[in-house]
Design an enzyme around this catalytic site. Structure first.
Site, short mmCIF file in Angstrom:
data_model
loop_
_atom_site.label_atom_id
_atom_site.label_comp_id
_atom_site.label_asym_id
_atom_site.label_seq_id
_atom_site.Cartn_x
_atom_site.Cartn_y
_atom_site.Cartn_z
N GLN A 15 0.70 -1.16 -0.12
CA GLN A 15 -0.03 0.02 0.05
C GLN A 15 0.93 1.32 -0.01
OE1 GLN A 15 -3.38 -0.98 2.59
NE2 GLN A 15 -4.22 1.37 2.29
N SER A 95 4.30 -6.16 2.89
CA SER A 95 3.09 -6.15 3.37
C SER A 95 2.00 -6.58 2.54
CB SER A 95 2.62 -4.79 3.68
OG SER A 95 1.41 -4.81 4.67
N LEU A 96 1.09 -5.98 1.91
CA LEU A 96 0.12 -6.52 1.08
C LEU A 96 0.63 -7.18 -0.13
CD1 LEU A 96 -2.69 -6.25 -0.61
CD2 LEU A 96 -1.66 -4.04 -1.43
N ARG A 120 -9.38 -7.69 3.87
CA ARG A 120 -7.95 -7.41 4.64
C ARG A 120 -7.99 -5.80 4.97
NH1 ARG A 120 -2.53 -5.81 3.60
NH2 ARG A 120 -1.03 -6.77 5.05
N HIS A 204 0.24 -2.92 11.21
CA HIS A 204 1.21 -3.88 11.73
C HIS A 204 1.46 -3.35 13.02
CE1 HIS A 204 1.79 -5.65 7.94
NE2 HIS A 204 1.71 -4.45 7.17
N GLN A 253 1.23 -11.69 10.12
CA GLN A 253 1.61 -10.34 9.22
C GLN A 253 0.74 -9.12 9.78
OE1 GLN A 253 0.30 -9.08 5.69
NE2 GLN A 253 2.38 -9.69 4.74
#
Length: 323
Positions: A15, A95-96, A120, A204, A253
């Site tokens: 992102q 991440s994503l 998500r 996170h 995660q």
């Protein structure tokens, strides 16, 4: 084309890499890219392709649209590379982007991944009321010092390291007041820069636990396959080679630190059951965020991008030259 002699790692962005117009050139030029966007539109039940290609930017920035949009653009680019004969030895995603990496490795079906990252994004947005959480980038400070700042700033609230992006950039996440205290402390203690990030939620960190719990149920219902090549995961900065471990690392995660720099250093290294380290890194998808981080991690490594026709041709020439 072949790439038998070059060790390629594909890196997939997360992102923040979104931009209006992303993926359009590849979709116009390559049927497999266009089909990828059509597949996403069908899975989601609305024209994600139109939001990617035409905007508006405000809509593209909504987390539950941003996440499937970046995933789809990345997989469209990957499928074009795949058609050109590119085979990675490793994949990783920020991440994503780890979802994109798993789709590229065959761990997850693309349609499943698109719906999962849409949820998500929704779960992450709903986990913490707007304004309660925040994130900040701390530049030019060691991880130990940033950890100390997070601890001192918390004051019984949440302030945690969310991203270890490079030797130059570490991101904090947590309650807005605690993160603001951390910005002040980092500035006082000699950070090159400490700035609040324009994000819609504190990603996170432990405030994301409600989102993690909801996502865990979704991921438990999906079919995972053994990855066709190792996926270096964010939470452990270690290769994932099994279906169950792939699911587990994607669940963890959500609240865990994104260990990007350690993941890249693992790929650079020569000691994970390979003859030699990665010789070419390719950022696949919109933007150049991971390319920029690579320059901070190890400027001696070759990193290219694939997001449009020009960058695709440049990368293919680089791969051919390495063979």
């Amino acid at each position: 084309m072949t790439n038998s002699s070059s060790r390629i790692a594909l890196l997939f962005p997360g992102q923040g890499s979104q931009v209006v117009g992303m993926g359009k050139e590849l979709a116009d030029n390559y049927p497999v890219a266009r089909q990828t966007f059509e597949e996403a539109d069908e899975a989601l039940g609305y024209k994600l392709s139109q939001v990617c290609f035409e905007g508006p930017e405000e809509k593209l920035k909504l987390t539950e649209i941003t996440q499937p949009a970046i995933l789809t653009t990345s997989i469209a680019a990957w499928r074009v590379l795949q058609e050109k004969g590119v085979t990675p030895q490793f994949v990783a995603g920020h991440s994503l982007g780890e979802y994109s990496a798993h789709v590229a490795a065959g761990t997850l079906a693309f349609a499943d991944a698109v719906l999962t990252v849409r949820n998500r994004g929704k779960y992450m947005q709903e986990a913490v009321p707007v304004g309660v959480g925040a994130m900040a980038a701390i530049l030019g400070m060691t991880l130990d010092k940033v950890n100390d700042i997070a601890k001192d700033a918390a004051q019984e609230e949440v302030c945690e390291v969310a991203n270890i992006n490079s030797p130059e950039q570490i991101v904090l996440s947590g309650n807005a007041s605690a993160v603001n205290r951390a910005i002040t402390l980092a500035t006082e203690r000699g950070a090159k820069k400490a700035v609040s990030l324009p994000v819609s939620a504190p990603f996170h960190c432990s405030l994301m636990q409600p989102a993690q719990d909801r996502l865990a149920a979704d991921l438990a219902a999906l079919s995972f396959q053994r990855p066709s090549c190792p996926v270096v995961c964010n939470v452990d900065a270690a290769p994932v080679t099994g279906a169950d471990s792939a699911r587990d690392t994607l669940i963890r995660q959500v609240t865990a630190t994104v260990k990007w720099e350690p993941s890249v250093r693992l790929l650079i290294a020569t000691d994970i059951d390979i003859d030699k380290g990665t010789s070419l890194f390719v950022e696949v998808g919109p933007g150049k965020v991971l390319w920029g981080l690579m320059r901070q991690i190890d400027r001696s490594k070759t990193c290219t991008t694939v997001g449009d026709e020009a960058s695709l041709q440049k990368t293919l020439a680089q791969i051919d030259g390495a063979d």
